[in-house]
Design a protein around this motif. Structure first.
Motif, mmCIF file in Angstrom:
data_model
loop_
_atom_site.group_PDB
_atom_site.id
_atom_site.type_symbol
_atom_site.label_atom_id
_atom_site.label_comp_id
_atom_site.label_asym_id
_atom_site.label_seq_id
_atom_site.Cartn_x
_atom_site.Cartn_y
_atom_site.Cartn_z
ATOM 1 N N UNK A 1 -1.110 3.454 2.962
ATOM 2 C CA UNK A 1 0.161 3.710 3.637
ATOM 3 C C UNK A 1 1.218 2.773 3.063
ATOM 4 N N UNK A 2 2.469 3.024 3.425
ATOM 5 C CA UNK A 2 3.549 2.096 3.134
ATOM 6 C C UNK A 2 3.779 1.850 1.657
ATOM 7 N N UNK A 3 4.122 0.605 1.349
ATOM 8 C CA UNK A 3 4.485 0.233 -0.005
ATOM 9 C C UNK A 3 3.299 0.370 -0.961
ATOM 10 N N UNK A 4 2.090 0.143 -0.473
ATOM 11 C CA UNK A 4 0.902 0.277 -1.329
ATOM 12 C C UNK A 4 0.701 1.727 -1.756
ATOM 13 N N UNK A 5 0.903 2.653 -0.840
ATOM 14 C CA UNK A 5 0.760 4.074 -1.181
ATOM 15 C C UNK A 5 1.752 4.463 -2.266
ATOM 16 N N UNK B 1 -8.533 3.857 -5.131
ATOM 17 C CA UNK B 1 -8.786 5.292 -5.256
ATOM 18 C C UNK B 1 -9.413 5.868 -3.993
ATOM 19 N N UNK B 2 -10.240 5.079 -3.307
ATOM 20 C CA UNK B 2 -10.944 5.609 -2.145
ATOM 21 C C UNK B 2 -10.302 5.301 -0.813
ATOM 22 N N UNK C 1 -5.780 -3.331 5.505
ATOM 23 C CA UNK C 1 -6.674 -2.394 4.814
ATOM 24 C C UNK C 1 -5.887 -1.228 4.220
ATOM 25 N N UNK C 2 -4.904 -0.724 4.950
ATOM 26 C CA UNK C 2 -4.185 0.464 4.467
ATOM 27 C C UNK C 2 -2.976 0.129 3.605
ATOM 28 N N UNK C 3 -2.416 -1.058 3.766
ATOM 29 C CA UNK C 3 -1.205 -1.420 3.010
ATOM 30 C C UNK C 3 -1.275 -2.885 2.581
ATOM 31 N N UNK C 4 -2.215 -3.226 1.684
ATOM 32 C CA UNK C 4 -2.399 -4.639 1.318
ATOM 33 C C UNK C 4 -1.174 -5.267 0.669
ATOM 34 N N UNK C 5 -0.404 -4.480 -0.079
ATOM 35 C CA UNK C 5 0.744 -5.071 -0.780
ATOM 36 C C UNK C 5 1.849 -5.517 0.173
ATOM 37 N N UNK C 6 1.796 -5.047 1.421
ATOM 38 C CA UNK C 6 2.752 -5.540 2.414
ATOM 39 C C UNK C 6 2.468 -6.999 2.767
#
Length: 449
Positions: free
Chosen positions: A52-56, A47-48, A222-227
């Motif tokens: 980016x990317x797939x995580x977003x 939430x905070x 940090x911005x797209x962990x699922x990648x």
């Protein structure tokens, strides 16, 4: 979608009570799971975070799914509360109560407003896991309680899977990257102290590349962990998988290689003088051996006839120049350049000494052959003397002929070897000939041949 048609036979009082108990237990379990999901550290981070990317994309779907999940749960709770109120009207439920309860507990009695489902129609995950009224013109949609439980389970599993996966990556990779980055900084300082810098040494270039890669990797994690998540194939459990550490592992190995290179440079700094002295000694021995080979070649050409004597090369001037360069590097503390040069020189110097020794062996081979023939001739002479045949005229003649050839210059080795063989054969014949009765020596059969 819900099951259409009549809910089936009217439930009796015991069936209603058992159904309410089961639904109540399911309600508590679902509520506990939803509250745990609400408080999950991974969900709060998602939430905070600036994703980016797939995580977003997946978090937008998961947020919509969680919203729908709570809407379904509220509707489920309201339906269960209504059924409990009907059951609590009287101890012995009437026929009308049981019909109403059967409709509530088995029929499509739970209504969800179209505004709730329609608001998440743009979400891929929500449309995949939940019914929607978007584009249908319907203002509401009805479900049975069992269908609603199935929908909630599906939405919960998909949402939890996404949250657990992101949290697992965030728990594993950033901390490891930070530790590796700290080690990288220590290695950079050490490398700088021994002259290993970008543009001047390959290890310095590697350190620069690893620095950039780790910085970019941390930002991406940090911005797209699922990648950086590898799901386990065939696993249906939420969060089934592991963080993908391929890039991290590669850079960790690269840093380890650089550390070994720096250690080698440090070793050079500690024992450079000793290694230089050893190199000078090896090259000096090679020079002396070659000088000895050249002298021996002149002796062979003067003393041995009809023999091909190999040419002896000159001293290794290139290695001497490289040795002088190495000494210059040490004088100016250029350890990163001295390290590979010393390793190369040590290998070449050993090869040069071996080549010089082989050259000496090849050049002196004719002298060694002559010495072997001389030794063989004297050995047979001693053997003949032990058998009392030293004064045999025939043996003396052949011995003198062989000796003149071996002790004269230039010596023809092929002719000398034949003379030695003739002496050996004559001695062997005398030593094996039968002895004449009443005489001390063997019978002389040379006149019979």
């Amino acid at each position: 979608m819900g099951v259409t048609g009549p809910p089936g036979p009217v439930m009796d009082r015991d069936e209603v009570d058992r159904a309410l108990a089961r639904l109540g237990a399911e309600h508590e379990a679902i509520e506990t799971s939803l509250l745990a999901l609400q408080d999950h550290a991974g969900r709060r981070l998602l939430e905070g975070a600036e994703l980016t990317g797939v995580t977003k994309e997946r978090w937008a779907s998961a947020e919509a799914s969680i919203t729908l999940l709570w809407a379904y749960f509220d509707a489920y709770a309201d339906a269960l509360r209504g059924a409990r109120e009907i059951r609590s009207r009287r101890r012995w439920s009437s026929r009308e109560d049981l019909v109403e309860l059967t409709e509530l507990l088995r029929g499509e009695s739970v209504t969800v407003a179209g505004s709730v489902t329609g608001s998440i129609a743009g979400s891929a995950a929500a449309t995949a896991h939940a019914p929607t009224l978007h584009g249908t013109g319907k203002l509401s949609h009805s479900f049975s309680l069992s269908t609603l439980v199935d929908r909630m389970n599906e939405l919960y599993a998909s949402s939890l899977d996404m949250v657990v996966a992101a949290d697992a990556v965030w728990s594993a990779l950033p901390a490891r990257i930070d530790l590796l980055a700290a080690e990288l900084q220590r290695t950079r300082r050490l490398a700088h102290s021994v002259g290993v810098r970008p543009g001047e040494h390959p290890a310095g270039d590697d350190l620069e590349r690893i620095t950039h890669t780790l910085t970019a990797l941390r930002e991406q994690v940090v911005s797209d962990p699922l990648a950086y998540w590898s799901p386990t194939q065939g696993s249906s459990a939420p969060g089934g998988g592991r963080p993908d550490t391929t890039v991290y592992d590669r850079e960790a190995r690269a840093l380890e290689d650089v550390r070994r290179e720096i250690d080698a440079v440090l070793t050079v700094r500690q024992d450079a003088e000793q290694r230089l002295v050893k190199l000078r000694d090896i090259l000096s021995r090679a020079d002396r051996t070659l000088a000895e080979a050249r002298t021996a070649r002149g002796e062979v050409l003067a003393k041995i006839a009809a023999t091909e004597v190999p040419v002896v090369s000159g001293p290794p001037t290139v290695l001497q120049e490289q040795l002088a360069t190495a000494a210059e590097y040490r004088r100016h503390a250029q350890w990163h350049r001295l390290s590979p040069l010393l390793e190369s020189l040590e290998e070449k110097a050993e090869d040069e000494l071996l080549r010089a020794r082989e050259s000496l062996t090849e050049v002196t081979q004719p002298l060694a052959v002559r010495a072997e023939l001389r030794g063989r001739l004297d050995a047979y002479k001693a053997k003949v003397a032990r058998h009392g045949l030293a004064e045999d005229p025939f043996l003396i003649e052949r011995y003198d002929a062989a000796r003149r050839m071996l002790w004269s210059a230039p010596c023809d080795l092929r002719v000398a070897e034949q003379a030695v063989l003739r002496y050996q054969q004559a001695a062997a014949e005398l030593l094996t000939a039968p002895r004449v009765p009443d005489q001390g020596g063997p019978q002389d059969r040379r006149g019979e041949q």
